[in-house]
Design a protein around this motif. Structure first.
Motif, PDB file in Angstrom:
ATOM      1  N   SER A  55       0.826  -1.207   0.000  1.00  0.00           N
ATOM      2  CA  SER A  55       0.000   0.000   0.000  1.00  0.00           C
ATOM      3  C   SER A  55       0.859   1.256   0.000  1.00  0.00           C
ATOM      4  O   SER A  55       2.020   1.243   0.397  1.00  0.00           O
ATOM      5  CB  SER A  55      -0.917   0.022   1.236  1.00  0.00           C
ATOM      6  OG  SER A  55      -1.711  -1.142   1.315  1.00  0.00           O
ATOM      7  N   TRP A  56       0.219   2.341  -0.453  1.00  0.00           N
ATOM      8  CA  TRP A  56       0.815   3.664  -0.372  1.00  0.00           C
ATOM      9  C   TRP A  56       0.270   4.382   0.857  1.00  0.00           C
ATOM     10  O   TRP A  56      -0.903   4.217   1.210  1.00  0.00           O
ATOM     11  CB  TRP A  56       0.484   4.484  -1.628  1.00  0.00           C
ATOM     12  CG  TRP A  56       1.198   4.021  -2.849  1.00  0.00           C
ATOM     13  CD1 TRP A  56       0.737   3.135  -3.792  1.00  0.00           C
ATOM     14  CD2 TRP A  56       2.508   4.400  -3.275  1.00  0.00           C
ATOM     15  NE1 TRP A  56       1.670   2.938  -4.774  1.00  0.00           N
ATOM     16  CE2 TRP A  56       2.772   3.705  -4.489  1.00  0.00           C
ATOM     17  CE3 TRP A  56       3.475   5.263  -2.756  1.00  0.00           C
ATOM     18  CZ2 TRP A  56       3.970   3.859  -5.166  1.00  0.00           C
ATOM     19  CZ3 TRP A  56       4.668   5.408  -3.442  1.00  0.00           C
ATOM     20  CH2 TRP A  56       4.901   4.709  -4.639  1.00  0.00           C
ATOM     21  N   TYR A  57       1.124   5.194   1.499  1.00  0.00           N
ATOM     22  CA  TYR A  57       0.723   5.919   2.699  1.00  0.00           C
ATOM     23  C   TYR A  57       1.028   7.402   2.515  1.00  0.00           C
ATOM     24  O   TYR A  57       2.132   7.760   2.097  1.00  0.00           O
ATOM     25  CB  TYR A  57       1.441   5.368   3.924  1.00  0.00           C
ATOM     26  CG  TYR A  57       1.034   3.954   4.264  1.00  0.00           C
ATOM     27  CD1 TYR A  57      -0.038   3.707   5.109  1.00  0.00           C
ATOM     28  CD2 TYR A  57       1.705   2.869   3.700  1.00  0.00           C
ATOM     29  CE1 TYR A  57      -0.425   2.407   5.408  1.00  0.00           C
ATOM     30  CE2 TYR A  57       1.322   1.572   3.987  1.00  0.00           C
ATOM     31  CZ  TYR A  57       0.249   1.344   4.840  1.00  0.00           C
ATOM     32  OH  TYR A  57      -0.133   0.057   5.123  1.00  0.00           O
ATOM     33  N   ARG A  58       0.057   8.208   2.831  1.00  0.00           N
ATOM     34  CA  ARG A  58       0.200   9.650   2.674  1.00  0.00           C
ATOM     35  C   ARG A  58       1.030  10.208   3.822  1.00  0.00           C
ATOM     36  O   ARG A  58       0.794   9.901   4.990  1.00  0.00           O
ATOM     37  CB  ARG A  58      -1.179  10.316   2.634  1.00  0.00           C
ATOM     38  CG  ARG A  58      -1.150  11.787   2.243  1.00  0.00           C
ATOM     39  CD  ARG A  58      -2.556  12.248   1.850  1.00  0.00           C
ATOM     40  NE  ARG A  58      -3.469  12.111   2.984  1.00  0.00           N
ATOM     41  CZ  ARG A  58      -3.693  13.061   3.880  1.00  0.00           C
ATOM     42  NH1 ARG A  58      -3.041  14.229   3.801  1.00  0.00           N
ATOM     43  NH2 ARG A  58      -4.549  12.873   4.861  1.00  0.00           N
ATOM     44  N   LEU A  59       1.973  11.084   3.496  1.00  0.00           N
ATOM     45  CA  LEU A  59       2.843  11.709   4.486  1.00  0.00           C
ATOM     46  C   LEU A  59       2.537  13.207   4.564  1.00  0.00           C
ATOM     47  O   LEU A  59       1.654  13.708   3.875  1.00  0.00           O
ATOM     48  CB  LEU A  59       4.313  11.476   4.120  1.00  0.00           C
ATOM     49  CG  LEU A  59       4.764  10.018   3.968  1.00  0.00           C
ATOM     50  CD1 LEU A  59       6.231   9.955   3.582  1.00  0.00           C
ATOM     51  CD2 LEU A  59       4.496   9.225   5.240  1.00  0.00           C
ATOM     52  N   LYS A  60       3.276  13.881   5.451  1.00  0.00           N
ATOM     53  CA  LYS A  60       3.120  15.316   5.665  1.00  0.00           C
ATOM     54  C   LYS A  60       1.671  15.653   6.007  1.00  0.00           C
ATOM     55  O   LYS A  60       1.048  16.545   5.396  1.00  0.00           O
ATOM     56  CB  LYS A  60       3.593  16.104   4.430  1.00  0.00           C
ATOM     57  CG  LYS A  60       5.068  15.908   4.128  1.00  0.00           C
ATOM     58  CD  LYS A  60       5.506  16.715   2.921  1.00  0.00           C
ATOM     59  CE  LYS A  60       6.990  16.502   2.643  1.00  0.00           C
ATOM     60  NZ  LYS A  60       7.454  17.264   1.463  1.00  0.00           N
ATOM     61  N   ARG A  61       1.130  14.920   6.962  1.00  0.00           N
ATOM     62  CA  ARG A  61      -0.260  15.076   7.387  1.00  0.00           C
ATOM     63  C   ARG A  61      -0.341  14.856   8.894  1.00  0.00           C
ATOM     64  O   ARG A  61       0.543  14.245   9.495  1.00  0.00           O
ATOM     65  CB  ARG A  61      -1.149  14.049   6.686  1.00  0.00           C
ATOM     66  CG  ARG A  61      -0.728  12.611   7.002  1.00  0.00           C
ATOM     67  CD  ARG A  61      -1.723  11.587   6.512  1.00  0.00           C
ATOM     68  NE  ARG A  61      -1.292  10.226   6.805  1.00  0.00           N
ATOM     69  CZ  ARG A  61      -1.490   9.614   7.961  1.00  0.00           C
ATOM     70  NH1 ARG A  61      -2.093  10.261   8.955  1.00  0.00           N
ATOM     71  NH2 ARG A  61      -1.079   8.369   8.148  1.00  0.00           N
ATOM     72  N   PRO A  62      -1.385  15.322   9.534  1.00  0.00           N
ATOM     73  CA  PRO A  62      -1.560  15.035  10.962  1.00  0.00           C
ATOM     74  C   PRO A  62      -2.046  13.604  11.174  1.00  0.00           C
ATOM     75  O   PRO A  62      -2.546  12.956  10.243  1.00  0.00           O
ATOM     76  CB  PRO A  62      -2.616  16.056  11.399  1.00  0.00           C
ATOM     77  CG  PRO A  62      -3.381  16.358  10.145  1.00  0.00           C
ATOM     78  CD  PRO A  62      -2.393  16.269   9.021  1.00  0.00           C
ATOM     79  N   VAL A  63      -1.918  13.109  12.387  1.00  0.00           N
ATOM     80  CA  VAL A  63      -2.433  11.786  12.740  1.00  0.00           C
ATOM     81  C   VAL A  63      -3.957  11.827  12.718  1.00  0.00           C
ATOM     82  O   VAL A  63      -4.576  12.774  13.221  1.00  0.00           O
ATOM     83  CB  VAL A  63      -1.922  11.367  14.136  1.00  0.00           C
ATOM     84  CG1 VAL A  63      -2.500  10.014  14.538  1.00  0.00           C
ATOM     85  CG2 VAL A  63      -0.403  11.326  14.151  1.00  0.00           C
ATOM     86  N   THR A  64      -4.584  10.822  12.116  1.00  0.00           N
ATOM     87  CA  THR A  64      -6.038  10.799  12.010  1.00  0.00           C
ATOM     88  C   THR A  64      -6.672  10.336  13.320  1.00  0.00           C
ATOM     89  O   THR A  64      -6.018   9.747  14.184  1.00  0.00           O
ATOM     90  CB  THR A  64      -6.478   9.858  10.876  1.00  0.00           C
ATOM     91  OG1 THR A  64      -6.114   8.505  11.214  1.00  0.00           O
ATOM     92  CG2 THR A  64      -5.813  10.254   9.567  1.00  0.00           C
ATOM     93  N   GLN A  65      -7.962  10.572  13.445  1.00  0.00           N
ATOM     94  CA  GLN A  65      -8.700  10.131  14.627  1.00  0.00           C
ATOM     95  C   GLN A  65      -8.733   8.611  14.725  1.00  0.00           C
ATOM     96  O   GLN A  65      -8.670   8.052  15.827  1.00  0.00           O
ATOM     97  CB  GLN A  65     -10.126  10.688  14.592  1.00  0.00           C
ATOM     98  CG  GLN A  65     -10.203  12.193  14.760  1.00  0.00           C
ATOM     99  CD  GLN A  65     -11.640  12.696  14.798  1.00  0.00           C
ATOM    100  OE1 GLN A  65     -12.575  11.950  14.522  1.00  0.00           O
ATOM    101  NE2 GLN A  65     -11.806  13.971  15.137  1.00  0.00           N
ATOM    102  N   GLU A  66      -8.833   7.945  13.588  1.00  0.00           N
ATOM    103  CA  GLU A  66      -8.840   6.474  13.590  1.00  0.00           C
ATOM    104  C   GLU A  66      -7.514   5.932  14.103  1.00  0.00           C
ATOM    105  O   GLU A  66      -7.485   4.958  14.872  1.00  0.00           O
ATOM    106  CB  GLU A  66      -9.107   5.958  12.174  1.00  0.00           C
ATOM    107  CG  GLU A  66      -9.193   4.451  12.079  1.00  0.00           C
ATOM    108  CD  GLU A  66      -9.459   3.976  10.672  1.00  0.00           C
ATOM    109  OE1 GLU A  66      -9.552   2.746  10.464  1.00  0.00           O
ATOM    110  OE2 GLU A  66      -9.584   4.816   9.754  1.00  0.00           O
TER     111      GLU A  66
END
Length: 323
Positions: free
Chosen positions: A7-18
């Motif tokens: 899988s691909w994972y998005r970076l440069k983002r905040p941690v999600t609620q999940e």
């Protein structure tokens, strides 16, 4: 974006609620039982070397080339033959443009499938036999092997690592849902800058609230609890490793890896377990074969000298921190 396994994972983002909801804290037990889960390569007083989640899936890229890739290569060859052997009746009707256009469309589709198979192949073949992770309790650092040479190791402070249970949705013909412990690497602002999986990826075939689903989730937590206790309380706090993963590439070792649970099934005499084993035996054997063939094309990972020194059997906390 970062590619990790399948899988691909998005970076440069905040941690999600999940991700926050399934976080595994290193300061608090997540299970009353700690189990190595056949994920440990080696253990010393200061270092525990374990597998990542991709290790057990190694070989799927080769399978992707052999199945859709092979048929696509054959299909592309057939289309090229048809394009060079167009019946004269289409020329007489003035339909050559339509024939070539249709065949060209299907040729592009086949070549896309070939490219996808080759891409999947290169994600695993001609790389490394395994990508280990070292948990160093002397300097409280997680070392993630990426490649040989300078800059090939990701170092993450244990106290700053964000571990959580990754829950992917059901997919595929069997409608299964993978579960794995994943670590997010965060910057000073709490944004995700890297990620890697830890231990073994388990596949959920039932609802998570069902009895089999709860057992699988408990097992996943037991794996992480083993790593957590080692780092927080030392090797004396965890059970002795039942069997270390072998670094030697051989078909026997691969079969032993994939059929490690057969002895438990044989002793259980449970008809449901036997039925499940008979159903999955052939696909498991195919996966084991692909795993072995993929490893034959790969080379051994080599840790940098600084990491070896920090994780050596005689390393102290001061030496680890100095490294």
């Amino acid at each position: 974006m970062a590619f990790d396994g399948l899988s691909w994972y998005r970076l440069k983002r905040p941690v999600t609620q999940e991700e926050q909801a399934t976080r595994l804290l290193i300061t608090r037990p997540c299970s009353a039982i700690a189990k190595d889960g056949n994920t440990v390569f080696s253990m010393s007083q200061c270092c525990l070397e374990i597998s990542d989640g991709k290790y057990w899936d190694k070989g799927r890229g080769l399978l992707a080339l052999l199945l859709p890739g092979t048929f696509s290569i054959a299909g592309a060859g057939l289309i090229l033959w048809m394009m060079t052997h167009v019946p004269t009746v289409y020329r007489a009707r003035g339909e050559l443009g339509f024939v070539y256009g249709t065949l060209s469309f299907f040729l592009v589709v086949m070549l896309c499938f070939v490219g996808l198979g080759v891409w999947g192949l290169t994600r695993e073949c001609f790389r490394y036999t395994y990508n280990p992770i070292r948990l160093n309790r002397a300097n409280r650092t997680v070392y993630v092997f990426r490649r040989n040479g300078p800059g090939g190791v990701l170092s993450v402070p244990w106290d700053k690592a964000f571990f959580y249970v990754e829950r992917k949705p059901r997919a595929g013909l069997m409608r299964t849902a993978p579960r794995v412990v994943r670590c997010l690497v965060l910057d000073d602002n709490g944004r995700v800058i890297d990620t890697f999986s830890v231990g073994k990826r388990l596949v959920l075939a039932f609802d998570e609230d069902s009895a089999p689903g709860r057992l699988l989730m408990d097992e996943l937590h037991q794996y992480f609890e083993y790593y957590r206790r080692f780092m927080e309380e030392g090797p004396s706090s965890v059970p002795t490793v039942t069997e270390f993963l072998s670094r030697t590439v051989s078909f026997r070792n691969t079969l032993k890896l994939y059929f490690s649970g057969v002895a438990d099934i044989a002793h259980s005499r449970h008809p449901l377990l036997w039925s499940l084993f008979l159903i999955t035996a052939i696909p498991t054997f195919m996966q084991a074969t692909m795993h072995y063939l993929t490893q034959l094309t790969c080379r051994e990972p080599v840790w940098p000298e600084a990491v070896e020194r920090a994780c050596g059997p005689t390393a102290t906390e001061a030496e680890g921190l100095a490294s």
